[in-house]
Design a protein around this motif. Structure first.
Motif, short mmCIF file in Angstrom:
data_model
loop_
_atom_site.label_atom_id
_atom_site.label_comp_id
_atom_site.label_asym_id
_atom_site.label_seq_id
_atom_site.Cartn_x
_atom_site.Cartn_y
_atom_site.Cartn_z
N LEU A 149 -3.35 3.52 -4.38
CA LEU A 149 -4.75 3.76 -4.04
C LEU A 149 -5.21 3.01 -2.80
N SER A 150 -4.34 2.17 -2.24
CA SER A 150 -4.71 1.47 -1.00
C SER A 150 -3.76 1.89 0.12
N PHE A 151 -4.28 1.90 1.34
CA PHE A 151 -3.48 2.34 2.48
C PHE A 151 -2.41 1.35 2.88
N PHE A 152 -2.80 0.10 3.07
CA PHE A 152 -1.88 -0.92 3.57
C PHE A 152 -1.71 -1.94 2.52
N GLY A 180 0.81 -1.21 0.00
CA GLY A 180 0.00 0.00 0.00
C GLY A 180 0.84 1.26 0.00
N CYS A 181 0.19 2.40 -0.02
CA CYS A 181 0.90 3.67 -0.16
C CYS A 181 1.75 4.01 1.08
N LEU A 182 1.30 3.62 2.27
CA LEU A 182 2.10 3.93 3.47
C LEU A 182 3.42 3.17 3.46
N ALA A 183 3.38 1.92 3.04
CA ALA A 183 4.62 1.14 2.94
C ALA A 183 5.53 1.72 1.86
N PHE A 203 8.10 2.96 -6.95
CA PHE A 203 6.94 3.61 -7.55
C PHE A 203 6.09 2.61 -8.32
N GLY A 204 6.73 1.74 -9.08
CA GLY A 204 6.01 0.79 -9.91
C GLY A 204 5.41 -0.37 -9.16
N ASN A 205 5.92 -0.68 -7.99
CA ASN A 205 5.47 -1.85 -7.25
C ASN A 205 4.54 -1.49 -6.08
N THR A 206 4.07 -0.25 -6.03
CA THR A 206 3.21 0.20 -4.94
C THR A 206 1.82 0.49 -5.48
N ASP A 207 0.82 0.00 -4.78
CA ASP A 207 -0.57 0.32 -5.09
C ASP A 207 -0.90 1.62 -4.36
#
Length: 64
Positions: free
Chosen positions: A61-64, A6-9, A55-59
């Motif tokens: 739009l989701s938090f976790f 997710g975006c926080l990670a 950047f490419g391996n992160t979703d």
């Protein structure tokens, strides 16, 4: 479907990458060995590649 972090990670990884990059630049960066600019440029290329991977391996739009 591939599970992505997710975006926080992703933000945490970017923060840690930034701190590591700053430390490496102070220690081995531009003007410090490797013909003056070589190590800094190599570190910059590695930083860009790793950041693009985050950047490419992160979703984003989701938090976790």
């Amino acid at each position: 479907m591939k599970d992505r972090q997710g975006c926080l990670a992703g933000l945490l990884q970017l923060f840690l990458l930034d701190k590591l990059f700053d430390w490496l630049q102070k220690r081995f960066g531009f003007g410090k060995g490797c013909s003056g600019f070589g190590c800094g440029f190599i570190l910059l290329i590695i930083f860009i590649l790793i950041a693009c991977g985050i950047f490419g391996n992160t979703d984003w739009l989701s938090f976790f």
